[in-house]
Design a protein around this motif. Structure first.
Motif, short mmCIF file in Angstrom:
data_model
loop_
_atom_site.label_atom_id
_atom_site.label_comp_id
_atom_site.label_asym_id
_atom_site.label_seq_id
_atom_site.Cartn_x
_atom_site.Cartn_y
_atom_site.Cartn_z
N LYS A 102 4.06 10.67 -6.53
CA LYS A 102 5.00 11.05 -7.59
C LYS A 102 4.25 11.53 -8.82
O LYS A 102 4.64 12.51 -9.46
CB LYS A 102 5.91 9.89 -7.95
CG LYS A 102 6.97 9.63 -6.91
CD LYS A 102 7.87 8.48 -7.29
CE LYS A 102 8.89 8.21 -6.20
NZ LYS A 102 9.77 7.09 -6.51
N ARG A 103 3.16 10.86 -9.16
CA ARG A 103 2.35 11.26 -10.33
C ARG A 103 1.76 12.65 -10.11
O ARG A 103 1.82 13.51 -10.98
CB ARG A 103 1.24 10.23 -10.56
CG ARG A 103 0.40 10.54 -11.77
CD ARG A 103 -0.64 9.43 -12.00
NE ARG A 103 -1.59 9.83 -12.99
CZ ARG A 103 -2.73 10.47 -12.74
NH1 ARG A 103 -3.06 10.77 -11.50
NH2 ARG A 103 -3.54 10.83 -13.71
N ILE A 104 1.20 12.88 -8.93
CA ILE A 104 0.62 14.19 -8.62
C ILE A 104 1.71 15.27 -8.64
O ILE A 104 1.49 16.37 -9.16
CB ILE A 104 -0.08 14.15 -7.24
CG1 ILE A 104 -1.32 13.27 -7.33
CG2 ILE A 104 -0.45 15.56 -6.77
CD1 ILE A 104 -1.95 12.96 -5.98
N THR B 120 0.83 -1.20 0.00
CA THR B 120 0.00 0.00 0.00
C THR B 120 0.86 1.25 0.00
O THR B 120 0.57 2.21 -0.71
CB THR B 120 -0.94 0.00 1.23
OG1 THR B 120 -1.74 -1.18 1.20
CG2 THR B 120 -1.84 1.22 1.23
N PHE B 121 1.94 1.24 0.79
CA PHE B 121 2.85 2.39 0.82
C PHE B 121 3.45 2.64 -0.55
O PHE B 121 3.58 3.80 -0.98
CB PHE B 121 3.97 2.17 1.84
CG PHE B 121 3.51 2.03 3.27
CD1 PHE B 121 2.32 2.58 3.70
CD2 PHE B 121 4.29 1.34 4.18
CE1 PHE B 121 1.91 2.45 5.02
CE2 PHE B 121 3.89 1.20 5.50
CZ PHE B 121 2.69 1.75 5.92
N GLU B 122 3.82 1.58 -1.25
CA GLU B 122 4.39 1.73 -2.59
C GLU B 122 3.37 2.34 -3.55
O GLU B 122 3.71 3.19 -4.38
CB GLU B 122 4.89 0.39 -3.12
CG GLU B 122 6.13 -0.10 -2.42
CD GLU B 122 6.54 -1.51 -2.84
OE1 GLU B 122 5.84 -2.13 -3.67
OE2 GLU B 122 7.56 -2.00 -2.33
N ASP B 123 2.11 1.92 -3.44
CA ASP B 123 1.06 2.48 -4.28
C ASP B 123 0.85 3.96 -3.99
O ASP B 123 0.68 4.78 -4.90
CB ASP B 123 -0.27 1.73 -4.08
CG ASP B 123 -0.22 0.31 -4.60
OD1 ASP B 123 0.70 -0.02 -5.38
OD2 ASP B 123 -1.10 -0.49 -4.21
N ILE B 124 0.88 4.31 -2.72
CA ILE B 124 0.71 5.72 -2.32
C ILE B 124 1.87 6.55 -2.83
O ILE B 124 1.67 7.66 -3.34
CB ILE B 124 0.57 5.83 -0.78
CG1 ILE B 124 -0.75 5.22 -0.33
CG2 ILE B 124 0.68 7.28 -0.33
CD1 ILE B 124 -0.88 5.07 1.18
N GLU B 125 3.09 6.04 -2.71
CA GLU B 125 4.26 6.77 -3.21
C GLU B 125 4.17 7.00 -4.71
O GLU B 125 4.50 8.09 -5.20
CB GLU B 125 5.54 6.01 -2.87
CG GLU B 125 5.92 6.06 -1.41
CD GLU B 125 7.14 5.22 -1.08
OE1 GLU B 125 7.77 4.67 -2.01
OE2 GLU B 125 7.47 5.12 0.11
N ILE C 174 4.22 20.00 -11.18
CA ILE C 174 5.41 20.64 -11.77
C ILE C 174 5.13 21.05 -13.21
O ILE C 174 5.47 22.17 -13.62
CB ILE C 174 6.63 19.71 -11.68
CG1 ILE C 174 7.08 19.59 -10.22
CG2 ILE C 174 7.78 20.20 -12.55
CD1 ILE C 174 8.13 18.52 -9.98
N ALA C 175 4.49 20.18 -13.97
CA ALA C 175 4.16 20.51 -15.36
C ALA C 175 3.19 21.68 -15.42
O ALA C 175 3.35 22.59 -16.24
CB ALA C 175 3.58 19.29 -16.06
N GLY C 176 2.19 21.68 -14.54
CA GLY C 176 1.22 22.78 -14.50
C GLY C 176 1.88 24.09 -14.12
O GLY C 176 1.59 25.15 -14.72
#
Length: 75
Positions: free
Chosen positions: A46-48, A37-42, A53-55
């Motif tokens: 990172k995606r957000i 679950t921690f890996e999924d949250i990380e 950053i792109a925005g």
């Protein structure tokens, strides 16, 4: 202690050891699930972060273009 007392104590030790082994197995499985679950949250964070950053970069480019346009029109 007599032999019956020692036998009773030995049974208790075995019971505690058995319960501890069960507890360790259950906790190991829970931690495995938690780490997944921690890996999924990380990955989601990172995606957000990349989207933000792109925005922000796009907004800065837009504002810089707007400033250049305003200076160009008033010159």
């Amino acid at each position: 202690r007599d032999i019956n007392g020692a036998s009773k104590m030995s049974d208790e030790v075995k019971s505690v050891a058995n319960n501890l082994a069960k507890h360790e197995a259950i906790c190991a499985e829970r931690w495995k699930t938690a780490f997944n679950t921690f890996e999924d949250i990380e990955a989601s964070i990172k995606r957000i972060e990349q989207i933000l950053i792109a925005g922000a970069g796009g907004l800065l480019i837009f504002l810089a273009g707007l400033v250049v346009t305003l200076f160009t029109l008033h010159s």
